[in-house]
Design a protein around this motif. Structure first.
Motif, mmCIF file in Angstrom:
data_model
loop_
_atom_site.group_PDB
_atom_site.id
_atom_site.type_symbol
_atom_site.label_atom_id
_atom_site.label_comp_id
_atom_site.label_asym_id
_atom_site.label_seq_id
_atom_site.Cartn_x
_atom_site.Cartn_y
_atom_site.Cartn_z
ATOM 1 N N GLN A 167 -2.778 49.389 -1.284
ATOM 2 C CA GLN A 167 -1.555 49.912 -0.646
ATOM 3 C C GLN A 167 -0.742 48.785 -0.030
ATOM 4 O OE1 GLN A 167 -0.259 52.950 -0.813
ATOM 5 N NE2 GLN A 167 1.508 52.150 0.304
ATOM 6 N N GLU A 168 -1.413 47.870 0.667
ATOM 7 C CA GLU A 168 -0.700 46.734 1.264
ATOM 8 C C GLU A 168 -0.063 45.864 0.184
ATOM 9 O OE1 GLU A 168 -3.462 45.967 5.256
ATOM 10 O OE2 GLU A 168 -4.037 45.110 3.312
ATOM 11 N N SER A 169 -0.749 45.727 -0.939
ATOM 12 C CA SER A 169 -0.212 44.919 -2.042
ATOM 13 C C SER A 169 1.045 45.547 -2.608
ATOM 14 C CB SER A 169 -1.277 44.768 -3.141
ATOM 15 O OG SER A 169 -2.412 44.073 -2.656
ATOM 16 N N LEU A 170 1.024 46.862 -2.818
ATOM 17 C CA LEU A 170 2.209 47.551 -3.337
ATOM 18 C C LEU A 170 3.371 47.443 -2.349
ATOM 19 C CD1 LEU A 170 0.667 50.751 -4.987
ATOM 20 C CD2 LEU A 170 1.536 48.695 -6.112
ATOM 21 N N GLU A 171 3.067 47.521 -1.069
ATOM 22 C CA GLU A 171 4.133 47.390 -0.057
ATOM 23 C C GLU A 171 4.748 45.997 -0.093
ATOM 24 O OE1 GLU A 171 2.213 48.439 3.574
ATOM 25 O OE2 GLU A 171 2.125 50.589 3.103
ATOM 26 N N LEU A 172 3.899 44.977 -0.287
ATOM 27 C CA LEU A 172 4.420 43.605 -0.388
ATOM 28 C C LEU A 172 5.278 43.447 -1.635
ATOM 29 C CD1 LEU A 172 4.618 40.669 0.481
ATOM 30 C CD2 LEU A 172 2.430 40.239 -0.643
ATOM 31 N N ILE A 173 4.836 44.000 -2.751
ATOM 32 C CA ILE A 173 5.624 43.913 -3.988
ATOM 33 C C ILE A 173 6.976 44.596 -3.798
ATOM 34 C CG2 ILE A 173 5.725 44.604 -6.417
ATOM 35 C CD1 ILE A 173 2.640 44.375 -6.459
ATOM 36 N N LEU A 186 8.491 43.173 -11.332
ATOM 37 C CA LEU A 186 7.720 43.672 -10.192
ATOM 38 C C LEU A 186 7.698 45.198 -10.153
ATOM 39 C CD1 LEU A 186 8.691 41.105 -7.399
ATOM 40 C CD2 LEU A 186 6.807 41.050 -9.029
ATOM 41 N N ARG A 187 8.788 45.818 -10.587
ATOM 42 C CA ARG A 187 8.783 47.298 -10.670
ATOM 43 C C ARG A 187 7.758 47.768 -11.697
ATOM 44 N NH1 ARG A 187 14.497 46.829 -9.585
ATOM 45 N NH2 ARG A 187 14.925 46.583 -11.805
ATOM 46 N N LEU A 188 7.594 46.997 -12.774
ATOM 47 C CA LEU A 188 6.578 47.346 -13.767
ATOM 48 C C LEU A 188 5.178 47.277 -13.152
ATOM 49 C CD1 LEU A 188 5.552 47.956 -16.608
ATOM 50 C CD2 LEU A 188 5.767 45.522 -17.143
ATOM 51 N N LEU A 189 4.935 46.295 -12.302
ATOM 52 C CA LEU A 189 3.640 46.214 -11.626
ATOM 53 C C LEU A 189 3.393 47.449 -10.771
ATOM 54 C CD1 LEU A 189 3.399 42.504 -10.369
ATOM 55 C CD2 LEU A 189 2.177 43.563 -12.285
ATOM 56 N N VAL A 190 4.411 47.882 -10.064
ATOM 57 C CA VAL A 190 4.269 49.077 -9.218
ATOM 58 C C VAL A 190 3.933 50.293 -10.066
ATOM 59 C CG1 VAL A 190 5.478 50.647 -7.657
ATOM 60 C CG2 VAL A 190 5.785 48.170 -7.421
ATOM 61 N N ARG A 191 4.621 50.443 -11.198
ATOM 62 C CA ARG A 191 4.358 51.589 -12.078
ATOM 63 C C ARG A 191 2.967 51.517 -12.710
ATOM 64 N NH1 ARG A 191 9.600 50.308 -13.862
ATOM 65 N NH2 ARG A 191 8.783 49.520 -15.854
#
Length: 280
Positions: free
Chosen positions: A266-272, A188-193
């Motif tokens: 932005q909401e998606s990143l916050e959920l991740i 999930l951290r990879l998705l954020v990056r």
């Protein structure tokens, strides 16, 4: 008999031949008769599921009176239509289906990807990918090779002219414990990056939105600079590419529905990030 797949090179050649035929106002059967081939064969050439020989392309271009510049471009495509794709040149033993998919990925300008339950291969972290591949009971050497391929594929997102990725991800993909918590958190951290404002959009479709067309399964839409779009679908024992315009339009409409239902970037990143915190 396996289904023939149109590779990017053969498809580009076929699209050019069909464009030239339509520009001359010739029907497929009429042109086939002029160059003495079966209409079904010419149809395969135009769709890219078969590649004509260089001399056959020359006959077609002559019959169609193609201008010199376009003639040279199509003859060049004909010369390399059967050459190995990037993956076939660099890794031995890969399947034609995977090789073709990766070549579409490398030659597309934009890619829309809907994944309801898992993170797609293009953005899989090594540990996460390994767990998925092991679940398919692949031997360790093949698992290692497949993980390496997935890591190399990610170059399309960081090259000088990066592939524009629009990923719609089901909330299930964030929460399903495919691997141990530490590996899931790494994924999930990879998705954020990976989320980059102008090139990689990642949006999550919440689990509680009810029925939508995406529940029918995963799909990818590839868009190209000079070719019609292609849809890729996949199931347990194989995959398929859809080239028909009506089929592509149906998946495009499904994408619009997903866009309406998905959280913002932005909401998606916050959920991740919220799920990551729960894993740590």
């Amino acid at each position: 008999m396996s289904t023939r797949v149109a590779t990017p090179r053969s498809r580009a050649l076929g699209f050019g031949l069909r464009t030239a035929r339509v520009a001359r106002g010739l029907g497929l059967r009429e042109l086939a008769r002029q160059v003495d081939v079966q209409p079904q064969v010419l149809s395969h050439w135009e769709s890219g599921t078969r590649a004509p020989k260089l001399e056959q392309v020359g006959l077609l271009l002559g019959a169609l009176r193609v201008e010199p510049v376009e003639r040279g471009r199509l003859l060049e495509l004909a010369e390399c239509a059967k050459e190995p794709n990037w993956l076939e040149r660099t890794v031995t033993g890969v399947s034609p289906a995977l090789s073709t998919y990766v070549e579409y990925e490398r030659t597309a300008t934009e890619m829309v990807n809907w994944e309801p339950c898992v993170v797609p291969g293009l953005l899989q972290a090594p540990g996460y990918a390994e767990m998925i591949l092991r679940a398919h009971r692949l031997p360790p050497p093949m698992v290692e090779r497949e993980v390496a391929i997935r890591l190399r594929r990610r170059e399309v997102l960081t090259r000088r002219d990066p592939l524009v990725l629009k990923l719609f991800l089901g909330e299930e993909a964030l929460r399903r414990p495919i691997a141990e918590p530490a590996v899931m958190a790494e994924q999930l951290r990879l998705l954020v990056r990976a989320a980059q404002p102008r090139t990689s959009s990642i949006r999550v479709v919440p689990a509680d939105v009810g029925y939508h067309p995406g529940l029918s399964g995963h799909f990818v839409i590839f868009d190209f600079a000079h070719l019609p779009s292609v849809v890729h679908i996949e199931h347990l024992r194989g995959s398929a590419h859809l080239y028909d315009g009506d089929h592509v339009a149906a998946f495009r409409a499904a994408t619009e529905t997903l866009s309406d239902l998905a959280l913002s970037e932005q909401e998606s990143l916050e959920l991740i990030q919220e799920v990551i915190i729960g894993l740590e």
